[in-house]
Scaffold this motif. Structure first.
Motif, PDB file in Angstrom:
ATOM      1  N   ASN A  37       1.651  -8.580 -16.328  1.00 25.17           N
ATOM      2  CA  ASN A  37       0.509  -7.650 -16.274  1.00 25.17           C
ATOM      3  C   ASN A  37       0.806  -6.382 -17.075  1.00 25.17           C
ATOM      4  N   TYR A  38       2.033  -5.895 -16.958  1.00 25.70           N
ATOM      5  CA  TYR A  38       2.416  -4.685 -17.698  1.00 25.70           C
ATOM      6  C   TYR A  38       2.322  -4.939 -19.204  1.00 25.70           C
ATOM      7  N   GLN A  39       2.833  -6.113 -19.611  1.00 31.66           N
ATOM      8  CA  GLN A  39       2.810  -6.446 -21.048  1.00 31.66           C
ATOM      9  C   GLN A  39       1.368  -6.504 -21.550  1.00 31.66           C
ATOM     10  N   LEU A  61       7.376  -9.525 -10.493  1.00 32.33           N
ATOM     11  CA  LEU A  61       6.186 -10.381 -10.483  1.00 32.33           C
ATOM     12  C   LEU A  61       5.097  -9.856 -11.423  1.00 32.33           C
ATOM     13  N   ALA A  62       5.047  -8.541 -11.582  1.00 31.70           N
ATOM     14  CA  ALA A  62       3.947  -7.938 -12.346  1.00 31.70           C
ATOM     15  C   ALA A  62       4.259  -7.767 -13.830  1.00 31.70           C
ATOM     16  N   GLU A  63       5.452  -8.162 -14.271  1.00 31.97           N
ATOM     17  CA  GLU A  63       5.833  -7.923 -15.672  1.00 31.97           C
ATOM     18  C   GLU A  63       4.773  -8.422 -16.685  1.00 31.97           C
ATOM     19  N   SER A  68      -3.008  -0.517 -11.993  1.00 32.06           N
ATOM     20  CA  SER A  68      -2.567  -1.905 -11.850  1.00 32.06           C
ATOM     21  C   SER A  68      -2.270  -2.179 -10.380  1.00 32.06           C
ATOM     22  N   HIS A  69      -3.059  -3.056  -9.794  1.00 32.28           N
ATOM     23  CA  HIS A  69      -2.901  -3.429  -8.382  1.00 32.28           C
ATOM     24  C   HIS A  69      -2.947  -2.229  -7.445  1.00 32.28           C
ATOM     25  N   SER A  70      -3.802  -1.251  -7.779  1.00 31.20           N
ATOM     26  CA  SER A  70      -3.973  -0.140  -6.829  1.00 31.20           C
ATOM     27  C   SER A  70      -5.431   0.023  -6.397  1.00 31.20           C
ATOM     28  N   PHE A  71      -6.364  -0.587  -7.156  1.00 26.10           N
ATOM     29  CA  PHE A  71      -7.791  -0.400  -6.856  1.00 26.10           C
ATOM     30  C   PHE A  71      -8.121  -0.734  -5.402  1.00 26.10           C
ATOM     31  N   PHE A  83      -2.395   8.201 -18.317  1.00 25.00           N
ATOM     32  CA  PHE A  83      -2.465   8.503 -16.883  1.00 25.00           C
ATOM     33  C   PHE A  83      -2.438   7.196 -16.096  1.00 25.00           C
ATOM     34  N   GLU A  84      -1.636   7.167 -15.022  1.00 33.07           N
ATOM     35  CA  GLU A  84      -1.577   5.933 -14.213  1.00 33.07           C
ATOM     36  C   GLU A  84      -1.829   6.254 -12.737  1.00 33.07           C
ATOM     37  N   ILE A  85      -2.681   5.440 -12.122  1.00 27.58           N
ATOM     38  CA  ILE A  85      -3.022   5.614 -10.703  1.00 27.58           C
ATOM     39  C   ILE A  85      -2.273   4.544  -9.911  1.00 27.58           C
ATOM     40  N   GLY A  86      -1.299   4.975  -9.129  1.00 28.45           N
ATOM     41  CA  GLY A  86      -0.477   4.024  -8.374  1.00 28.45           C
ATOM     42  C   GLY A  86       0.581   3.413  -9.277  1.00 28.45           C
ATOM     43  N   PHE A  87       1.454   4.270  -9.842  1.00 32.12           N
ATOM     44  CA  PHE A  87       2.414   3.812 -10.866  1.00 32.12           C
ATOM     45  C   PHE A  87       3.571   2.990 -10.306  1.00 32.12           C
ATOM     46  N   GLY A  88       3.717   2.921  -8.991  1.00 35.04           N
ATOM     47  CA  GLY A  88       4.782   2.101  -8.409  1.00 35.04           C
ATOM     48  C   GLY A  88       6.157   2.504  -8.915  1.00 35.04           C
ATOM     49  N   THR A  89       6.958   1.512  -9.331  1.00 36.74           N
ATOM     50  CA  THR A  89       8.329   1.800  -9.780  1.00 36.74           C
ATOM     51  C   THR A  89       8.377   2.484 -11.151  1.00 36.74           C
ATOM     52  N   MET A 133       0.824  -1.213   0.000  1.00 31.03           N
ATOM     53  CA  MET A 133       0.000   0.000   0.000  1.00 31.03           C
ATOM     54  C   MET A 133       0.856   1.260   0.000  1.00 31.03           C
ATOM     55  N   ARG A 134       2.009   1.183   0.631  1.00 28.82           N
ATOM     56  CA  ARG A 134       2.896   2.353   0.660  1.00 28.82           C
ATOM     57  C   ARG A 134       4.344   1.865   0.647  1.00 28.82           C
ATOM     58  N   PRO A 135       4.860   1.466  -0.542  1.00 28.85           N
ATOM     59  CA  PRO A 135       6.208   0.889  -0.588  1.00 28.85           C
ATOM     60  C   PRO A 135       7.281   1.862  -0.095  1.00 28.85           C
ATOM     61  N   THR A 136       8.114   1.378   0.840  1.00 23.33           N
ATOM     62  CA  THR A 136       9.249   2.172   1.335  1.00 23.33           C
ATOM     63  C   THR A 136      10.541   1.383   1.153  1.00 23.33           C
ATOM     64  N   LEU A 140       9.089   7.031  -2.267  1.00 18.76           N
ATOM     65  CA  LEU A 140      10.093   6.180  -2.914  1.00 18.76           C
ATOM     66  C   LEU A 140       9.655   5.843  -4.341  1.00 18.76           C
ATOM     67  N   MET A 141       8.381   5.501  -4.517  1.00 13.43           N
ATOM     68  CA  MET A 141       7.893   5.145  -5.848  1.00 13.43           C
ATOM     69  C   MET A 141       7.921   6.356  -6.770  1.00 13.43           C
ATOM     70  N   LEU A 142       7.554   7.530  -6.240  1.00 15.92           N
ATOM     71  CA  LEU A 142       7.595   8.745  -7.064  1.00 15.92           C
ATOM     72  C   LEU A 142       9.023   9.009  -7.542  1.00 15.92           C
ATOM     73  N   VAL A 174      -0.346   9.533 -10.355  1.00 18.63           N
ATOM     74  CA  VAL A 174      -0.218   9.780  -8.906  1.00 18.63           C
ATOM     75  C   VAL A 174       0.212   8.491  -8.209  1.00 18.63           C
ATOM     76  N   ASP A 175       0.987   8.676  -7.162  1.00 19.37           N
ATOM     77  CA  ASP A 175       1.309   7.565  -6.253  1.00 19.37           C
ATOM     78  C   ASP A 175       1.666   8.198  -4.902  1.00 19.37           C
ATOM     79  N   PRO A 176       1.137   7.662  -3.812  1.00 18.13           N
ATOM     80  CA  PRO A 176       1.376   8.279  -2.499  1.00 18.13           C
ATOM     81  C   PRO A 176       2.715   7.925  -1.862  1.00 18.13           C
ATOM     82  N   SER A 177       3.512   7.057  -2.520  1.00 15.65           N
ATOM     83  CA  SER A 177       4.795   6.653  -1.940  1.00 15.65           C
ATOM     84  C   SER A 177       5.915   7.535  -2.503  1.00 15.65           C
TER      85      SER A 177
HETATM   86  C1  LIG Z   1       0.974  -3.160  -5.176  1.00 11.95           C
HETATM   87  S1  LIG Z   1       1.672  -1.663  -5.732  1.00 11.95           S
HETATM   88  C2  LIG Z   1       1.473  -1.795  -7.513  1.00 11.95           C
HETATM   89  C3  LIG Z   1       2.420  -0.916  -8.265  1.00 11.95           C
HETATM   90  C4  LIG Z   1       2.323  -1.006  -9.783  1.00 11.95           C
HETATM   91  N1  LIG Z   1       1.116  -0.361 -10.267  1.00 11.95           N
HETATM   92  C5  LIG Z   1       2.372  -2.443 -10.237  1.00 11.95           C
HETATM   93  O1  LIG Z   1       1.385  -2.946 -10.760  1.00 11.95           O
HETATM   94  O2  LIG Z   1       3.433  -3.060 -10.093  1.00 11.95           O
HETATM   95  C6  LIG Z   1       0.454  -0.472  -5.317  1.00 11.95           C
HETATM   96  C7  LIG Z   1       0.864   0.948  -5.632  1.00 11.95           C
HETATM   97  O3  LIG Z   1      -0.280   1.780  -5.425  1.00 11.95           O
HETATM   98  C8  LIG Z   1       0.090   2.880  -4.642  1.00 11.95           C
HETATM   99  N2  LIG Z   1      -1.114   3.311  -3.893  1.00 11.95           N
HETATM  100  C9  LIG Z   1      -1.507   2.974  -2.636  1.00 11.95           C
HETATM  101  N3  LIG Z   1      -2.668   3.570  -2.323  1.00 11.95           N
HETATM  102  C10 LIG Z   1      -3.033   4.298  -3.427  1.00 11.95           C
HETATM  103  C11 LIG Z   1      -4.142   5.137  -3.718  1.00 11.95           C
HETATM  104  N4  LIG Z   1      -5.129   5.343  -2.832  1.00 11.95           N
HETATM  105  N5  LIG Z   1      -4.186   5.747  -4.908  1.00 11.95           N
HETATM  106  C12 LIG Z   1      -3.196   5.547  -5.818  1.00 11.95           C
HETATM  107  N6  LIG Z   1      -2.129   4.749  -5.605  1.00 11.95           N
HETATM  108  C13 LIG Z   1      -2.043   4.120  -4.419  1.00 11.95           C
HETATM  109  C14 LIG Z   1       1.236   2.383  -3.761  1.00 11.95           C
HETATM  110  O4  LIG Z   1       2.041   3.432  -3.293  1.00 11.95           O
HETATM  111  C15 LIG Z   1       1.963   1.443  -4.705  1.00 11.95           C
HETATM  112  O5  LIG Z   1       2.967   2.090  -5.452  1.00 11.95           O
END
Ligand SMILES: C[S@@+](CC[C@H](N)C(=O)[O-])C[C@H]1O[C@@H](n2cnc3c(N)ncnc32)[C@H](O)[C@@H]1O
Length: 199
Positions: free
Chosen positions: A27-29, A23-25, A114-117, A44-50, A9-12, A74-76, A69-72
């Motif tokens: 999914n990205y493809q 692991l998610a490669e 991706s994996h942020s919902f 636009f990506e919500i929770g773009f991670g790395t 939820m908040r990678p540090t 480190l990820m930003l 947007v991403d709330p981490s």
């Molecule tokens: C499990 S990781 C997935 C990262 C990347 N999208 C992937 O598929 O590999 C979840 C990401 O969503 C971010 N995140 C957590 N809560 C969020 C929120 N409410 N809105 C947007 N991003 C969020 C986290 O910081 C983290 O980078």
């Protein structure tokens, strides 16, 4: 406070980030493949991670602009460093979460989560916002985890995920928000992939 949140939820941790993207490669493809036919100009990506998916989009689809947007922190920082070399592209990555989407102007041809919902606390409100952000011929792409352990349910904020029927709840919420689900399939990784278009 953010240190107490679980890594997904908040990678540090950098190591967690590498593992997550490895692991998610697949999914990205898959997500890139879904977007290819529309050649998005504004992504636009919500929770773009790395930023690995955004990097693949930049390299393969060459949009004019990449935002997200991403709330981490480190990820930003990780994603921003990764996208630096795409000098001809407008890159606008911000620290924030799904409640901050109103800060971005204009419409987007491609919106991906991706994996942020499961981390969205008011998914209906976010989906309504996304409906106002998406271009008329745009695509909203989700990758959603299918298996979530019971212990995780305790801290997940998303009521649809917590309901125990995440995909069913998403389909209803997407319909209510004005989206039509064009693709709903199980991915190689075991996650579920959804492609939605404005209804
Ligand atoms: C499990 S990781 C997935 C990262 C990347 N999208 C992937 O598929 O590999 C979840 C990401 O969503 C971010 N995140 C957590 N809560 C969020 C929120 N409410 N809105 C947007 N991003 C969020 C986290 O910081 C983290 O980078």
């Amino acid at each position: 406070m953010s240190e107490k949140l679980p890594q997904p939820m908040r990678p540090t941790s950098r190591i967690f980030g590498w593992l997550m993207e490895w692991l998610a490669e697949p999914n990205y493809q898959w997500a890139v493949k879904q977007l290819k036919p529309i050649s998005p100009r504004r992504y636009f990506e919500i929770g773009f991670g790395t930023g690995r998916l955004a990097e693949l989009v930049a390299r393969t689809l060459k949009p004019e602009a990449i935002s997200g947007v991403d709330p981490s922190e480190l990820m930003l920082n990780t994603a921003s460093a990764r996208l630096k070399r795409f000098k001809k592209m407008t890159v606008d990555l911000r620290l924030g979460d799904d409640t901050k989407l109103g800060e971005f102007a204009g419409s987007f041809d491609a919106i991906v989560a991706s994996h942020s919902f499961q981390f969205w606390s008011d998914p209906e409100a976010t989906l309504r916002r996304l409906r106002t952000m998406i271009a008329t011929d745009g695509r909203l792409v989700f990758v959603v985890r299918r298996h979530i352990s019971k212990s995780v349910f305790e801290w997940l904020p998303n009521p649809i995920t917590k309901s125990g029927d995440e995909i069913g709840g998403m389909l209803k919420a997407l319909g209510d928000a004005g989206f039509h689900v064009a693709v709903n399939e199980r991915l190689r990784s075991g996650s579920q992939g959804l492609v939605c278009v404005p209804a």
